[in-house]
Design a protein around this motif. Structure first.
Motif, PDB file in Angstrom:
ATOM      1  N   UNK A   1       0.856  -1.192   0.000  1.00 18.23           N
ATOM      2  CA  UNK A   1       0.000   0.000   0.000  1.00 18.23           C
ATOM      3  C   UNK A   1       0.891   1.242   0.000  1.00 18.23           C
ATOM      4  N   UNK A   2       0.317   2.340  -0.487  1.00 15.08           N
ATOM      5  CA  UNK A   2       0.961   3.642  -0.394  1.00 15.08           C
ATOM      6  C   UNK A   2       0.357   4.330   0.815  1.00 15.08           C
ATOM      7  N   UNK A   3       1.164   4.569   1.836  1.00 16.45           N
ATOM      8  CA  UNK A   3       0.703   5.159   3.094  1.00 16.45           C
ATOM      9  C   UNK A   3       1.315   6.548   3.250  1.00 16.45           C
ATOM     10  N   UNK A   4       0.437   7.558   3.359  1.00 14.51           N
ATOM     11  CA  UNK A   4       0.893   8.944   3.400  1.00 14.51           C
ATOM     12  C   UNK A   4       0.168   9.664   4.527  1.00 14.51           C
ATOM     13  N   UNK A   5       0.892  10.556   5.213  1.00  9.34           N
ATOM     14  CA  UNK A   5       0.281  11.367   6.251  1.00  9.34           C
ATOM     15  C   UNK A   5      -0.616  12.437   5.656  1.00  9.34           C
ATOM     16  N   UNK A   6      -1.673  12.801   6.364  1.00 12.36           N
ATOM     17  CA  UNK A   6      -2.595  13.832   5.877  1.00 12.36           C
ATOM     18  C   UNK A   6      -1.906  15.193   5.760  1.00 12.36           C
ATOM     19  N   UNK A   7      -0.918  15.437   6.589  1.00 12.06           N
ATOM     20  CA  UNK A   7      -0.158  16.676   6.560  1.00 12.06           C
ATOM     21  C   UNK A   7       1.038  16.455   5.629  1.00 12.06           C
ATOM     22  N   UNK A   8       0.781  16.481   4.306  1.00 13.81           N
ATOM     23  CA  UNK A   8       1.779  16.106   3.311  1.00 13.81           C
ATOM     24  C   UNK A   8       3.131  16.778   3.513  1.00 13.81           C
ATOM     25  N   UNK A   9       3.118  18.062   3.812  1.00 18.54           N
ATOM     26  CA  UNK A   9       4.362  18.823   3.889  1.00 18.54           C
ATOM     27  C   UNK A   9       5.272  18.366   5.026  1.00 18.54           C
ATOM     28  N   UNK A  10       4.690  17.860   6.112  1.00 20.43           N
ATOM     29  CA  UNK A  10       5.490  17.509   7.295  1.00 20.43           C
ATOM     30  C   UNK A  10       5.415  16.027   7.654  1.00 20.43           C
ATOM     31  N   UNK A  11       5.103  15.196   6.686  1.00 19.34           N
ATOM     32  CA  UNK A  11       4.955  13.771   6.959  1.00 19.34           C
ATOM     33  C   UNK A  11       6.116  12.974   6.373  1.00 19.34           C
ATOM     34  N   UNK A  12       6.657  12.085   7.191  1.00 18.35           N
ATOM     35  CA  UNK A  12       7.660  11.125   6.749  1.00 18.35           C
ATOM     36  C   UNK A  12       6.889   9.836   6.507  1.00 18.35           C
TER      37      UNK A  12
END
Length: 175
Positions: free
Chosen positions: A144-155
């Protein structure tokens, strides 16, 4: 107190002890295999999940978790797009949004600003992320592609790659 009353009190005490012991045993089993609470550290999922917030995780959402390896060994469902998932990455529990599942096509574009489009979602990428991920035309099956909702500050997956479905141990229920 007579002897009969003493024996009755001992019997009542043993029954109470057994009930408490059984309750503790059931609670431990549920915590290991079914449900758990976690305190979120970081702002990668804000505004939906805030730093320091307690989240409730359904460990049975996708299958039965092996408590020794933190992997699902009996799966009955796979993560779906938009699920907020819990997985283990480098010995830390991670909470991110499942943006896309295995087989989803990835479309990249950008000149000075780099972007990834998955389905109808546009995700910003740094130039390093763009060049690192660009070799993938779609998400591999079983990942899966897992991304934080806060794109700019997510690792997240943009930095360390796709997350194996077997590592996804639960679905976050926010309350």
């Amino acid at each position: 107190m007579n002897q009969i009353q003493i024996e009755k009190n001992k019997k009542d005490s043993r029954i109470s002890f057994r009930c408490v012991a059984l309750g503790i045993f059931i609670a431990v089993i549920l915590k290991i295999f079914a449900f758990d609470f976690f305190r979120v550290e970081g702002i990668s999922m804000s505004p939906k999940i805030q730093d320091g917030q307690i989240i409730f995780v359904n460990k049975l959402a996708y299958g039965l978790v092996n408590p020794l390896t933190a992997e699902i060994f009996l799966r009955w469902k796979n993560p779906q797009e938009d699920d907020i998932i819990l997985y283990l990455y480098e010995n830390s529990w991670v909470v991110k949004r499942c943006v896309a599942i295995g087989g989803a096509p990835l479309e990249y574009f950008g000149n000075s600003e780099y972007n990834l489009i998955v389905g109808n979602k546009k995700i910003s990428l740094s130039s390093i992320q763009f060049h690192k991920m660009r070799s993938s035309e779609k998400i591999p099956q079983g990942y899966v592609l897992a991304v934080g909702d806060n794109y700019a500050l997510s690792y997240d997956s943009r930095n360390y790659g796709f997350v194996p479905e077997k590592n996804v141990v639960g679905k976050v229920i926010i309350k």
